[in-house]
Motif scaffolding. Structure first.
Motif, PDB file in Angstrom:
ATOM      1  N   SER A  49       0.842  -1.193   0.000  1.00  0.00           N
ATOM      2  CA  SER A  49       0.000   0.000   0.000  1.00  0.00           C
ATOM      3  C   SER A  49       0.880   1.247   0.000  1.00  0.00           C
ATOM      4  O   SER A  49       2.096   1.171   0.209  1.00  0.00           O
ATOM      5  CB  SER A  49      -0.903   0.011   1.225  1.00  0.00           C
ATOM      6  OG  SER A  49      -0.123   0.157   2.405  1.00  0.00           O
ATOM      7  N   GLU A  50       0.255   2.393  -0.228  1.00  0.00           N
ATOM      8  CA  GLU A  50       1.001   3.655  -0.211  1.00  0.00           C
ATOM      9  C   GLU A  50       1.671   3.876   1.140  1.00  0.00           C
ATOM     10  O   GLU A  50       2.824   4.306   1.221  1.00  0.00           O
ATOM     11  CB  GLU A  50       0.052   4.813  -0.535  1.00  0.00           C
ATOM     12  CG  GLU A  50       0.746   6.160  -0.743  1.00  0.00           C
ATOM     13  CD  GLU A  50       1.503   6.235  -2.066  1.00  0.00           C
ATOM     14  OE1 GLU A  50       2.176   7.259  -2.298  1.00  0.00           O
ATOM     15  OE2 GLU A  50       1.428   5.276  -2.859  1.00  0.00           O
ATOM     16  N   GLY A  51       0.943   3.542   2.213  1.00  0.00           N
ATOM     17  CA  GLY A  51       1.507   3.703   3.552  1.00  0.00           C
ATOM     18  C   GLY A  51       2.705   2.796   3.773  1.00  0.00           C
ATOM     19  O   GLY A  51       3.709   3.207   4.367  1.00  0.00           O
ATOM     20  N   GLU A  52       2.609   1.557   3.292  1.00  0.00           N
ATOM     21  CA  GLU A  52       3.728   0.616   3.456  1.00  0.00           C
ATOM     22  C   GLU A  52       4.942   1.063   2.641  1.00  0.00           C
ATOM     23  O   GLU A  52       6.090   0.908   3.089  1.00  0.00           O
ATOM     24  CB  GLU A  52       3.275  -0.782   3.025  1.00  0.00           C
ATOM     25  CG  GLU A  52       2.308  -1.427   4.010  1.00  0.00           C
ATOM     26  CD  GLU A  52       1.605  -2.645   3.455  1.00  0.00           C
ATOM     27  OE1 GLU A  52       1.394  -3.608   4.220  1.00  0.00           O
ATOM     28  OE2 GLU A  52       1.258  -2.632   2.250  1.00  0.00           O
ATOM     29  N   LEU A  53       4.685   1.633   1.469  1.00  0.00           N
ATOM     30  CA  LEU A  53       5.787   2.137   0.650  1.00  0.00           C
ATOM     31  C   LEU A  53       6.500   3.305   1.335  1.00  0.00           C
ATOM     32  O   LEU A  53       7.735   3.349   1.375  1.00  0.00           O
ATOM     33  CB  LEU A  53       5.258   2.588  -0.707  1.00  0.00           C
ATOM     34  CG  LEU A  53       5.096   1.518  -1.783  1.00  0.00           C
ATOM     35  CD1 LEU A  53       4.406   2.107  -3.008  1.00  0.00           C
ATOM     36  CD2 LEU A  53       6.432   0.914  -2.168  1.00  0.00           C
ATOM     37  N   LYS A  54       5.720   4.238   1.866  1.00  0.00           N
ATOM     38  CA  LYS A  54       6.327   5.408   2.521  1.00  0.00           C
ATOM     39  C   LYS A  54       7.076   5.015   3.782  1.00  0.00           C
ATOM     40  O   LYS A  54       8.146   5.573   4.088  1.00  0.00           O
ATOM     41  CB  LYS A  54       5.254   6.449   2.821  1.00  0.00           C
ATOM     42  CG  LYS A  54       4.732   7.135   1.564  1.00  0.00           C
ATOM     43  CD  LYS A  54       3.727   8.220   1.876  1.00  0.00           C
ATOM     44  CE  LYS A  54       3.293   8.945   0.593  1.00  0.00           C
ATOM     45  NZ  LYS A  54       2.287   9.990   0.852  1.00  0.00           N
ATOM     46  N   LEU A  55       6.554   4.043   4.517  1.00  0.00           N
ATOM     47  CA  LEU A  55       7.249   3.570   5.715  1.00  0.00           C
ATOM     48  C   LEU A  55       8.579   2.919   5.327  1.00  0.00           C
ATOM     49  O   LEU A  55       9.610   3.146   5.973  1.00  0.00           O
ATOM     50  CB  LEU A  55       6.372   2.564   6.461  1.00  0.00           C
ATOM     51  CG  LEU A  55       7.003   1.938   7.717  1.00  0.00           C
ATOM     52  CD1 LEU A  55       7.337   3.015   8.749  1.00  0.00           C
ATOM     53  CD2 LEU A  55       6.076   0.882   8.315  1.00  0.00           C
ATOM     54  N   ALA A  56       8.570   2.106   4.264  1.00  0.00           N
ATOM     55  CA  ALA A  56       9.803   1.469   3.797  1.00  0.00           C
ATOM     56  C   ALA A  56      10.814   2.522   3.356  1.00  0.00           C
ATOM     57  O   ALA A  56      12.021   2.390   3.608  1.00  0.00           O
ATOM     58  CB  ALA A  56       9.494   0.517   2.646  1.00  0.00           C
ATOM     59  N   TYR A  57      10.332   3.588   2.701  1.00  0.00           N
ATOM     60  CA  TYR A  57      11.224   4.654   2.257  1.00  0.00           C
ATOM     61  C   TYR A  57      11.907   5.321   3.443  1.00  0.00           C
ATOM     62  O   TYR A  57      13.120   5.545   3.442  1.00  0.00           O
ATOM     63  CB  TYR A  57      10.443   5.693   1.450  1.00  0.00           C
ATOM     64  CG  TYR A  57      11.268   6.893   1.029  1.00  0.00           C
ATOM     65  CD1 TYR A  57      12.174   6.796  -0.019  1.00  0.00           C
ATOM     66  CD2 TYR A  57      11.137   8.113   1.685  1.00  0.00           C
ATOM     67  CE1 TYR A  57      12.931   7.886  -0.409  1.00  0.00           C
ATOM     68  CE2 TYR A  57      11.890   9.212   1.313  1.00  0.00           C
ATOM     69  CZ  TYR A  57      12.791   9.102   0.257  1.00  0.00           C
ATOM     70  OH  TYR A  57      13.550  10.192  -0.112  1.00  0.00           O
ATOM     71  N   GLU A  58      11.141   5.624   4.475  1.00  0.00           N
ATOM     72  CA  GLU A  58      11.700   6.306   5.641  1.00  0.00           C
ATOM     73  C   GLU A  58      12.679   5.417   6.395  1.00  0.00           C
ATOM     74  O   GLU A  58      13.709   5.887   6.875  1.00  0.00           O
ATOM     75  CB  GLU A  58      10.574   6.762   6.576  1.00  0.00           C
ATOM     76  CG  GLU A  58       9.696   7.855   5.997  1.00  0.00           C
ATOM     77  CD  GLU A  58      10.476   9.119   5.654  1.00  0.00           C
ATOM     78  OE1 GLU A  58      11.479   9.413   6.349  1.00  0.00           O
ATOM     79  OE2 GLU A  58      10.097   9.802   4.684  1.00  0.00           O
ATOM     80  N   THR A  59      12.368   4.132   6.505  1.00  0.00           N
ATOM     81  CA  THR A  59      13.239   3.229   7.273  1.00  0.00           C
ATOM     82  C   THR A  59      14.475   2.807   6.485  1.00  0.00           C
ATOM     83  O   THR A  59      15.454   2.350   7.084  1.00  0.00           O
ATOM     84  CB  THR A  59      12.470   1.967   7.715  1.00  0.00           C
ATOM     85  OG1 THR A  59      11.916   1.324   6.564  1.00  0.00           O
ATOM     86  CG2 THR A  59      11.351   2.329   8.669  1.00  0.00           C
ATOM     87  N   GLN A  60      14.456   2.979   5.161  1.00  0.00           N
ATOM     88  CA  GLN A  60      15.576   2.524   4.332  1.00  0.00           C
ATOM     89  C   GLN A  60      16.302   3.675   3.650  1.00  0.00           C
ATOM     90  O   GLN A  60      17.039   3.472   2.676  1.00  0.00           O
ATOM     91  CB  GLN A  60      15.072   1.523   3.282  1.00  0.00           C
ATOM     92  CG  GLN A  60      14.461   0.265   3.867  1.00  0.00           C
ATOM     93  CD  GLN A  60      13.931  -0.675   2.797  1.00  0.00           C
ATOM     94  OE1 GLN A  60      14.427  -0.726   1.674  1.00  0.00           O
ATOM     95  NE2 GLN A  60      12.903  -1.437   3.145  1.00  0.00           N
ATOM     96  N   ARG A  61      16.114   4.877   4.152  1.00  0.00           N
ATOM     97  CA  ARG A  61      16.718   6.047   3.504  1.00  0.00           C
ATOM     98  C   ARG A  61      18.230   5.901   3.375  1.00  0.00           C
ATOM     99  O   ARG A  61      18.823   6.223   2.337  1.00  0.00           O
ATOM    100  CB  ARG A  61      16.392   7.320   4.290  1.00  0.00           C
ATOM    101  CG  ARG A  61      14.974   7.814   4.103  1.00  0.00           C
ATOM    102  CD  ARG A  61      14.722   9.047   4.964  1.00  0.00           C
ATOM    103  NE  ARG A  61      15.447  10.193   4.449  1.00  0.00           N
ATOM    104  CZ  ARG A  61      14.933  11.104   3.628  1.00  0.00           C
ATOM    105  NH1 ARG A  61      13.681  10.978   3.206  1.00  0.00           N
ATOM    106  NH2 ARG A  61      15.644  12.119   3.214  1.00  0.00           N
ATOM    107  N   ALA A  62      18.886   5.401   4.431  1.00  0.00           N
ATOM    108  CA  ALA A  62      20.345   5.273   4.400  1.00  0.00           C
ATOM    109  C   ALA A  62      20.784   4.310   3.292  1.00  0.00           C
ATOM    110  O   ALA A  62      21.744   4.565   2.563  1.00  0.00           O
ATOM    111  CB  ALA A  62      20.866   4.792   5.749  1.00  0.00           C
ATOM    112  N   ALA A  63      20.072   3.195   3.159  1.00  0.00           N
ATOM    113  CA  ALA A  63      20.418   2.198   2.145  1.00  0.00           C
ATOM    114  C   ALA A  63      20.133   2.707   0.740  1.00  0.00           C
ATOM    115  O   ALA A  63      20.749   2.251  -0.231  1.00  0.00           O
ATOM    116  CB  ALA A  63      19.646   0.900   2.399  1.00  0.00           C
TER     117      ALA A  63
END
Length: 299
Positions: free
Chosen positions: A121-135
């Protein structure tokens, strides 16, 4: 992961079984000799993809072109094999049976493991983006060009000749790359290698890059394969892509991870309901029938 291997497997089965029939109104998207590949056949290959995979393919049309080329080459090989009745060989019949069983079970396993189209979902995508910003951060990158001289007989003489011509006319780098560089792919582009980030560059070269000014030709750098004379065309500092730039990449990654988890759960349940039993006695007898490898000849 690129979707092409799975596409090619499913396409081979469709081609061999004759399931795809091109209508007269079906546009030809490629040909090789008298063999044509029609739109419906490519669409059949793409039909196994989900929406995320199709979006990734749309972002990189080169993948679609590669698929068409691969299918056409496959057709030529298939045509010759069938003309020689290769499919009627007993060993090939056994291979086809094994390939059919493997293709059916593999495609079924992928189908039951595939996440729903609504995932992520859009929410799951945005959460993944925030948690994986460094990578997701792209390291410092360099746009490089080169003249390459292979390490072989006469290399030092050729290297000195290239250096002398560059000394006489530093602006001749592109011309010399076209004429003399022994790495043909970059030579065809005036020596242009393209953009490489720090993780993709060999340490011996990476160590020299900070010392190079833009558009200034380097001294020869010796690697195992030969000498590389480099020019830094441009530099891009580290950056983190914005969300929309990595949306498709993130969705692919999350779907792949979900598919692996679903497959593991499915296999665990399947093996719980259908325990595997191996007859060790029969297996030991089978091993006795396997020919021993030939002993190496004495020098």
């Amino acid at each position: 992961m690129s979707p092409l291997p799975c596409l090619l497997l499913s396409s081979a089965l469709l081609l061999c079984s004759g399931m795809v029939r091109a209508a007269e109104s079906d546009p030809t998207v490629g040909s090789i000799g008298d063999i044509e590949l029609h739109q419906s056949e490519v669409l059949a290959s793409l039909g196994t993809l989900g929406s995320v995979e199709k979006a990734a393919l749309a972002r990189d049309p080169a993948q679609l072109q590669q698929l068409v080329r691969s299918l056409l080459v496959q057709r030529v090989v298939l045509q010759e094999a069938l003309a020689k009745k290769w499919d009627e060989e007993p060993s090939i019949q056994t291979l086809l049976k094994s390939a059919r069983e493997a293709a059916i079970s593999d495609s079924y396993l992928k189908a039951v493991s595939r996440p729903p189209e609504s995932y992520p979902s859009e929410g799951e995508l945005k959460l993944a983006y925030e948690t994986q910003r460094a990578a997701l951060t792209v390291p410092r990158s360099f746009r490089l060009a080169q003249i390459f001289v292979a390490d072989e007989n006469g290399a030092e003489k050729k290297l000195k000749a290239v250096q002398q011509r560059l000394k006489e006319n530093p602006e001749s780098f592109e011309k010399l790359a076209r004429e003399l560089s022994e790495e043909k792919e970059s030579a065809s582009r005036d020596g242009e290698i393209g953009w490489l980030n720090e993780r993709q560059i060999q340490p011996e070269i990476l160590a020299q890059l900070p010392k190079l000014r833009l558009k200034v030709v380097s001294a020869p750098i010796k690697l195992k394969d030969g000498w590389h004379i480099l020019k830094v065309m441009d530099v891009r500092e580290p950056f983190t892509p914005v969300f929309d730039q990595v949306r498709v990449q993130l969705a692919q990654r999350l779907r792949a991870e979900k598919a692996r988890a679903n497959m593991q759960a499915y296999m665990t349940e399947l093996l719980h309901d259908h325990p595997v039993a191996v007859n060790e006695v029969a297996l030991s007898k089978l091993l006795q029938e396997v020919p021993s490898p030939a002993a190496p000849a004495n020098p």
